[in-house]
Write an enzyme that holds these catalytic residues in place. Structure first.
Site, short mmCIF file in Angstrom:
data_model
loop_
_atom_site.label_atom_id
_atom_site.label_comp_id
_atom_site.label_asym_id
_atom_site.label_seq_id
_atom_site.Cartn_x
_atom_site.Cartn_y
_atom_site.Cartn_z
N LYS A 1 0.87 -1.18 0.00
CA LYS A 1 0.00 0.00 0.00
C LYS A 1 0.90 1.22 0.00
O LYS A 1 2.06 1.17 0.40
CB LYS A 1 -0.89 0.01 1.24
CG LYS A 1 -2.18 0.79 1.07
CD LYS A 1 -3.24 -0.01 0.33
CE LYS A 1 -4.57 0.72 0.32
NZ LYS A 1 -5.64 -0.08 -0.33
N GLY B 1 -21.06 5.86 4.57
CA GLY B 1 -20.25 6.29 3.43
C GLY B 1 -20.88 5.85 2.13
O GLY B 1 -20.95 4.67 1.83
N VAL B 2 -21.36 6.83 1.35
CA VAL B 2 -21.99 6.51 0.06
C VAL B 2 -21.25 7.23 -1.07
O VAL B 2 -21.81 7.96 -1.86
CB VAL B 2 -23.50 6.84 0.05
CG1 VAL B 2 -24.29 5.76 0.76
CG2 VAL B 2 -23.80 8.19 0.70
N GLY B 3 -19.94 7.00 -1.10
CA GLY B 3 -19.13 7.45 -2.22
C GLY B 3 -19.22 6.44 -3.34
O GLY B 3 -20.26 5.80 -3.54
N ASN B 4 -18.13 6.24 -4.09
CA ASN B 4 -18.17 5.34 -5.25
C ASN B 4 -18.65 3.94 -4.89
O ASN B 4 -19.61 3.42 -5.46
CB ASN B 4 -16.79 5.26 -5.90
CG ASN B 4 -16.44 6.52 -6.68
OD1 ASN B 4 -17.31 7.33 -6.97
ND2 ASN B 4 -15.18 6.68 -7.01
N VAL B 5 -17.97 3.31 -3.94
CA VAL B 5 -18.32 1.94 -3.57
C VAL B 5 -19.61 1.91 -2.77
O VAL B 5 -20.50 1.10 -3.03
CB VAL B 5 -17.18 1.28 -2.77
CG1 VAL B 5 -17.61 -0.08 -2.24
CG2 VAL B 5 -15.93 1.14 -3.63
#
Length: 350
Positions: free
Chosen positions: A80, A185-189
């Site tokens: 990472k 969390g409602v971003g891309n994923v």
């Protein structure tokens, strides 16, 4: 602070500190284990409060990638990278140029991909300067078109089938119709996952630090919007962390009413002991690096020859892997994370 004495160091093979005064680059690249192949993992750009916080994050994330790839059956090691800075204000071509030089200096021991704070466009920019990036190839879709190299759709799909496995094991249900899910969390994923849950008939409660994401989830999915601190205590069946890590901790566990913790974020447990505490409270935990492995599977197929049918079958295999972990954990009366770790270590340590 010395890196070697940190609990999260966990036998890392290599930790590289990269800096460039001209561009302002301050980055850390961690290679945890390369027994199964080159270390592949996302490049995260985040305004860490301190260098110590960045070090802890990259060490935990790179270790998780080793276990993730091993349990997903991939010929990859774990690594990472983190860039310290605000991706909305500090990212520049010069900074990415400097990071590409840092990747080249490792001669392929670490391969970077998109992560929080970086994009497919960033990876494509890097690819013009280094061969050591992934997640950049456009891929075919079911509709006959193409999508970008962004692996987040595969991550969301794997998380969706993983939630189905957890619901089967914990609630005895094959359908998600009427299942109550709190998505953090409602971003891309997270939004992609929420769409799949909504289509399957689940009821949604959501939170996010960005108001536009919340408005979209409310308008398109009928989701109930709640404050960030209130998401833990919602009266739901599933709590799905899809933002940053360490959200399952001493402060949040007592608030949980959900019987399942299953989401897409990395390093959800602040400490390993929190997995034992979830088990003690009768809460089923889907180990994060198992349920969110869809993204690394997607990138692996990009590197080895993209086959959409094979990719989907591999990602959907997360369902069976989790059921095996849940069954063994129940039989052996051990936390699910311990069982998953043992299965992964048997693969990459041999």
């Amino acid at each position: 602070m010395t890196v070697f004495s940190l609990r999260d160091f966990a036998d890392h093979e290599q930790v590289v500190f990269c800096s460039d005064d001209a561009s302002g680059l301050k980055a850390i690249i961690a290679v945890h284990n390369s027994n199964l192949g080159p270390a592949l993992g996302g490049c995260r750009m985040w305004p860490y409060a301190s260098e110590e916080e960045a070090i802890h994050d990259v060490l935990r994330l790179s270790r998780g990638m080793t276990y993730k790839s091993a349990l997903a059956g991939l010929k990859l090691g774990g690594g990472k990278s983190v860039i310290i800075g605000n991706p909305r204000t500090d990212k520049s071509p010069a900074l990415l140029d400097a990071f590409a030089r840092a990747l080249n200096n490792l001669n392929g021991r670490y391969i970077a991909a998109e992560d929080s704070g970086t994009s497919v466009a960033d990876m494509k920019y890097l690819a013009e300067r280094t061969a050591h990036v992934a997640g950049i190839v456009d891929k075919p879709t079911d509709g006959g078109g193409t999508r970008s190299g962004d692996p987040s759709p595969a991550t969301a799909l794997g998380t969706f089938v993983g939630i189905k496995a957890a619901v089967k094991a914990q609630l005895g249900r094959d359908s998600l119709d009427g299942v109550r899910v709190a998505v953090q969390g409602v971003g891309n994923v997270g939004f992609d996952l929420a769409q799949q849950l909504h289509a399957a008939g689940a009821k949604l409660w959501v939170t996010d630090i960005h108001q536009d994401n919340l408005r979209r989830a409310e308008a398109e999915l009928g989701a109930v919007v709640v404050a960030p601190d209130a998401i833990y205590g919602q009266d739901v069946d599933v709590f799905a962390p899809c933002a940053l890590g360490a959200v399952i901790n001493d402060q949040t566990i007592p608030q949980l009413k959900a019987r399942i913790v299953a989401g897409a974020s990395n390093n959800q447990l602040a400490e390993a002991r929190h997995g034992s505490e979830l088990m003690r409270r009768g809460i089923l935990y889907a180990p994060d690096y198992v349920i969110n492995a869809g993204g690394i599977i997607d990138v692996y197929y990009e590197r080895t020859g993209f086959d959409r049918a094979a990719l989907l079958a591999h990602v959907e295999g997360i369902y069976g892997t989790l059921l095996e972990i849940f069954e063994r954990a129940s039989t052996e009366q051990r936390p699910t994370g311990e069982v998953a770790d043992a299965l992964a270590e048997a693969r990459f340590k041999r």
